[in-house]
Design a protein around this motif. Sequence first.
Motif, mmCIF file in Angstrom:
data_model
loop_
_atom_site.group_PDB
_atom_site.id
_atom_site.type_symbol
_atom_site.label_atom_id
_atom_site.label_comp_id
_atom_site.label_asym_id
_atom_site.label_seq_id
_atom_site.Cartn_x
_atom_site.Cartn_y
_atom_site.Cartn_z
ATOM 1 N N ILE A 240 0.641 -1.376 0.209
ATOM 2 C CA ILE A 240 -0.131 0.252 -0.072
ATOM 3 C C ILE A 240 1.015 1.449 -0.108
ATOM 4 C CG2 ILE A 240 -1.833 1.346 1.399
ATOM 5 C CD1 ILE A 240 -2.823 -1.644 2.021
ATOM 6 N N ARG A 241 0.686 1.745 -1.017
ATOM 7 C CA ARG A 241 1.644 3.556 -1.015
ATOM 8 C C ARG A 241 0.094 4.698 -0.860
ATOM 9 N NH1 ARG A 241 5.865 2.875 -5.767
ATOM 10 N NH2 ARG A 241 6.551 0.354 -4.813
ATOM 11 N N LYS A 242 1.516 5.004 -1.235
ATOM 12 C CA LYS A 242 -0.095 6.796 -1.142
ATOM 13 C C LYS A 242 0.906 7.110 -2.608
ATOM 14 C CE LYS A 242 -0.733 11.381 0.911
ATOM 15 N NZ LYS A 242 -1.535 11.506 1.341
ATOM 16 N N ASN A 243 -0.430 7.358 -3.370
ATOM 17 C CA ASN A 243 -0.790 8.053 -4.747
ATOM 18 C C ASN A 243 -0.562 9.738 -4.682
ATOM 19 O OD1 ASN A 243 -1.146 8.699 -7.272
ATOM 20 N ND2 ASN A 243 -2.403 7.239 -7.202
ATOM 21 N N ASN A 244 0.739 10.057 -5.155
ATOM 22 C CA ASN A 244 1.056 11.397 -5.337
ATOM 23 C C ASN A 244 -0.066 12.180 -6.105
ATOM 24 O OD1 ASN A 244 2.657 10.922 -3.263
ATOM 25 N ND2 ASN A 244 4.123 10.912 -4.539
ATOM 26 N N VAL A 294 15.499 -11.901 1.480
ATOM 27 C CA VAL A 294 15.935 -10.748 0.622
ATOM 28 C C VAL A 294 17.014 -9.738 1.464
ATOM 29 C CG1 VAL A 294 15.975 -9.716 -1.127
ATOM 30 C CG2 VAL A 294 14.385 -11.586 -0.697
ATOM 31 N N SER A 295 17.920 -9.147 0.468
ATOM 32 C CA SER A 295 18.829 -7.689 1.321
ATOM 33 C C SER A 295 18.783 -7.150 0.183
ATOM 34 C CB SER A 295 19.659 -8.101 1.744
ATOM 35 O OG SER A 295 21.199 -8.744 0.921
ATOM 36 N N VAL A 296 18.986 -6.080 -0.201
ATOM 37 C CA VAL A 296 18.463 -4.962 -0.811
ATOM 38 C C VAL A 296 19.833 -3.743 -1.153
ATOM 39 C CG1 VAL A 296 17.536 -3.544 -2.878
ATOM 40 C CG2 VAL A 296 16.690 -5.142 -1.653
ATOM 41 N N ILE A 299 21.681 1.354 -1.652
ATOM 42 C CA ILE A 299 20.171 1.916 -2.542
ATOM 43 C C ILE A 299 20.242 3.408 -1.581
ATOM 44 C CG2 ILE A 299 18.313 1.225 -1.607
ATOM 45 C CD1 ILE A 299 17.619 1.283 -4.493
ATOM 46 N N ASN A 300 19.912 4.495 -3.299
ATOM 47 C CA ASN A 300 19.142 5.297 -1.249
ATOM 48 C C ASN A 300 18.118 5.085 -1.147
ATOM 49 O OD1 ASN A 300 18.274 8.063 -3.017
ATOM 50 N ND2 ASN A 300 19.280 7.614 -4.468
ATOM 51 N N VAL A 301 17.698 6.412 -0.046
ATOM 52 C CA VAL A 301 16.276 6.574 0.432
ATOM 53 C C VAL A 301 15.524 7.238 -0.686
ATOM 54 C CG1 VAL A 301 17.738 6.806 3.032
ATOM 55 C CG2 VAL A 301 16.934 8.495 2.277
ATOM 56 N N LEU A 302 15.869 8.083 -1.319
ATOM 57 C CA LEU A 302 14.871 8.253 -1.537
ATOM 58 C C LEU A 302 14.147 7.464 -3.313
ATOM 59 C CD1 LEU A 302 15.214 11.886 -2.536
ATOM 60 C CD2 LEU A 302 13.265 11.095 -0.846
ATOM 61 N N LEU A 308 9.587 0.433 -1.859
ATOM 62 C CA LEU A 308 9.625 -1.116 -1.952
ATOM 63 C C LEU A 308 9.795 -2.419 -1.286
ATOM 64 C CD1 LEU A 308 7.698 -3.488 -3.596
ATOM 65 C CD2 LEU A 308 9.354 -3.485 -5.264
ATOM 66 N N SER A 309 11.188 -1.990 -0.651
ATOM 67 C CA SER A 309 12.276 -3.299 -0.276
ATOM 68 C C SER A 309 11.387 -2.939 1.148
ATOM 69 C CB SER A 309 13.496 -2.780 -0.181
ATOM 70 O OG SER A 309 13.898 -3.118 -1.788
ATOM 71 N N ASN A 310 11.236 -1.947 1.595
ATOM 72 C CA ASN A 310 11.138 -1.388 3.109
ATOM 73 C C ASN A 310 9.503 -2.171 2.909
ATOM 74 O OD1 ASN A 310 11.298 -0.948 5.729
ATOM 75 N ND2 ASN A 310 12.030 1.930 4.487
ATOM 76 N N GLU A 311 8.061 -1.901 2.254
ATOM 77 C CA GLU A 311 7.331 -2.178 2.698
ATOM 78 C C GLU A 311 7.146 -3.891 2.216
ATOM 79 O OE1 GLU A 311 5.651 -0.429 -1.240
ATOM 80 O OE2 GLU A 311 4.460 1.365 0.526
ATOM 81 N N MET A 312 8.093 -4.565 1.437
ATOM 82 C CA MET A 312 8.128 -5.958 2.069
ATOM 83 C C MET A 312 8.978 -6.488 3.151
ATOM 84 S SD MET A 312 8.053 -7.039 -2.117
ATOM 85 C CE MET A 312 7.788 -8.592 -2.150
ATOM 86 N N GLU A 313 9.433 -5.892 3.697
ATOM 87 C CA GLU A 313 10.231 -5.818 5.007
ATOM 88 C C GLU A 313 11.930 -6.197 4.463
ATOM 89 O OE1 GLU A 313 7.196 -7.478 6.840
ATOM 90 O OE2 GLU A 313 6.290 -6.042 7.637
ATOM 91 N N PHE A 314 12.399 -5.734 3.540
ATOM 92 C CA PHE A 314 13.615 -6.634 3.409
ATOM 93 C C PHE A 314 14.520 -5.747 3.791
ATOM 94 C CE2 PHE A 314 12.141 -7.930 -1.333
ATOM 95 C CZ PHE A 314 11.200 -8.987 -0.676
ATOM 96 N N LYS A 315 15.989 -6.283 3.839
ATOM 97 C CA LYS A 315 17.691 -6.225 5.229
ATOM 98 C C LYS A 315 17.888 -5.479 3.544
ATOM 99 C CE LYS A 315 18.343 -10.111 6.539
ATOM 100 N NZ LYS A 315 19.408 -10.862 6.032
ATOM 101 N N LEU A 316 18.210 -3.405 4.606
ATOM 102 C CA LEU A 316 18.705 -2.812 3.474
ATOM 103 C C LEU A 316 19.643 -2.469 3.954
ATOM 104 C CD1 LEU A 316 15.196 -1.035 2.707
ATOM 105 C CD2 LEU A 316 17.060 -1.581 1.283
#
Lengths: 412, 354
Positions: A240-244, A294-296, A299-302, A308-316
């Motif tokens: 679920i994301r915010k649609n800008n 999974v780890s990703v 990558i930069n935070v923007l 997506l990785s954050n939402e899927m709870e992957f390591k970053l």
Amino acid sequence: MISCKNLHFKYRTKQIINDITLNFEKGHLYGVLGPNGSGKTTLLKLLIGLLKQNHGQVYIDDINLKKFSIRDIAKQVTMVNQTNYIEFDYKVSEVIKMGRYVYISRFSNESDEDKQIINDVIEQLKLTKLKDRKFNNLSGGEQQKVIIARAIAQKARILLLDEPISHLDINYQIEFMNLFRNYVKKGLIVILILHDLNIAAQYCDKIILMNNGTIMEFGNIQNVLTKNNIQKTYGIDVIIRKNNLTNSIYITPINDNHSLPKNEKSEKSNIKIHVICGGGHGSEILINLKHYDVSVGIINVLDDDYTLSNEMEFKLISEAPFSQISEYSKQKLEDILYKVDLIILANIPFGNENLINLKSLVNLNQKIIVFEKNPIEERDYTNGLATKIYNRLKKKDNVIVVNNLEDLIKNI
Amino acid sequence: MKMRYKIINLKRKNSISIIFFFISIIIILLSIIYAISLGSVNINFGKVWGILLRAIGFNIEKTWNSGEENIILFLRLPRVLMTLIVGGMLAVSGVIAQSLFKNPIVDPYIIGISSSAGFGSALCIMLGFSAVFSIFTLPLVSFVFSCSAILIIYKLSKTKYHLSMSALLLSGIAISFFFSAFTSFILYFSEEHAHYILTFLMGSFWGANWQELIVIFIIFIIGFSISLFYGRDLNAMVLGDSTAQSIGINVEQSKRILLILMTFLTSATVAFCGSIGFVGLMIPHFTRMLIGSDNNKLLIFSAFGGALLLLWADIIARTIIAPIELPVGILTSLLGGPFFIYLIIKKKKSGESL
């Protein structure tokens, strides 16, 4: 206002509606969601008295629905059903006129007021050109529009619509949803059964999420359409994301890894995968990896892939935007790369900032899958340095080059 | 300007119906005169006019003998009026049946009204009871039999809240076959009555008289007037039961009333004239093609159409192989079948659904 209290409905021995209490306020657009067979249509039919509940009550403005006659109900509430097949050839204007039947006595014709209302509705819904055509010769969207016009001509304060926009093209969907918003603004209560979660999120004020004849959740969109609730009712994982653009939320289902058998999934879930991606180029890969560890990065935070990785709870492993990669991150990347079983390199462009990701792959001995959609030359912004490293990497024995998503998944 | 156009347009639409209405009445009146003047005894138009006008009170010089007067007033006139009323009744029942069952290939006989009445009459004739209550014995028996048949299938199709029209249709068809089988059984074993029974079953206006006419006229006027108040219920019910109810129609009540109406109208025709096929099926379709599907108009114009059709069918039945008279039921089915196929082909060509 229409409300129901402790509603129960049984069909033979099956409990269809189980203890539902709801309150619908004036000037709101309500969306009823839920999987097939969750009792959505039955709920609407109970609210308008088409079905009789076994227990509980329905109230319109605090007056029990049982005290209304069928005619009285029709002046307050009307419903548009899911299927609207008409056996004989009726003209569009004749169908719309049926909405006025409740106001016309058996012994007289329609009054000037009735005619005026019918004409107004025809104009509002832009049906002027169609009004003398035969209903059965119209397209699906046009037919639906005529049926809705009938309901509006009835001048009821509460409109119930059972899947009014399913099977329609996107232009009709948007037109109808805007129409409903308009009527809500004029003070009507509109309750819709919908299938498209995103349409519901974009247009409805409140959502009723149903499952197995009960209300899972009722309230504002953000509170109802959560990852957790959707998982519980529909049994699917979503992001679920915010649609800008629309300022509403946007829901995307996550692929179930091309339906691997269950036991295989749990076996494979121990595999550690590291994905090097960025700029949204990795999303199609990431979305297929929910059963793996999974780890990703780096990558930069923007970055879209970061979100997506954050939402899927992957390591970053992440960096602030527009900055050089820190020694700390480099160290972290090396540690992770050392431990993982498989590395996937997405089809990303290389600049000086992320070149470190590529460089660190060269000396590894694990399996590496290189996803190549465009030749490296097209995405090299390092004056050939990246190309040189990339080609050296491709020549190694532990590297597999794939150029479509299917092959990539097969090779995991 | 736009407003004015609208008003003119509206008026024109209504006036088309009004013109249709008056044209129908004129055609019917002319057909009546023509039909009355036809027959084995040749009586010319002038005499027919004279007899009719004198009968309703005009002071016209008598240029005919009393034999001719009797033929016109007591044989031909009741017969012609009977064809009109029965045709109207069958067409009105047809409109009700098709909308009630939301099915264009249904006629009022489909749920067993005629076969149960036929069985009742056949039984009565075989047992020799056909004159117990004077000329009204057979009609009464037919009427009782068809109403009981409908009552049985009504009970079969009724659940606690809901009358299922498809269950009604299916059980009606089943009961219809059942009674037809019994009738065939009776026919097979009763040589001396077979012809009488068959004539009754095939439907004819032979022997129509004023007593019968008055009874059937009263049933027609009551049934038809009530049906006119239910035109919009029929319209709404075509959209499906739940939509009809959300429009504000008391669907279950309307279904019951319309079913009773249809049964009464059809049973009465079967009781007096036997079963006359195709009028109830064809006329509603034909009228729909002319004036559209709005049942408020359809009921009125179908009544006209049915009346005209049966009047002319009877004229042909009387004259085509005169002096022998054909049962009119044979004729309507004979003409109706090919005509219906023609309609289907025409509709198919224009790409519309039937």
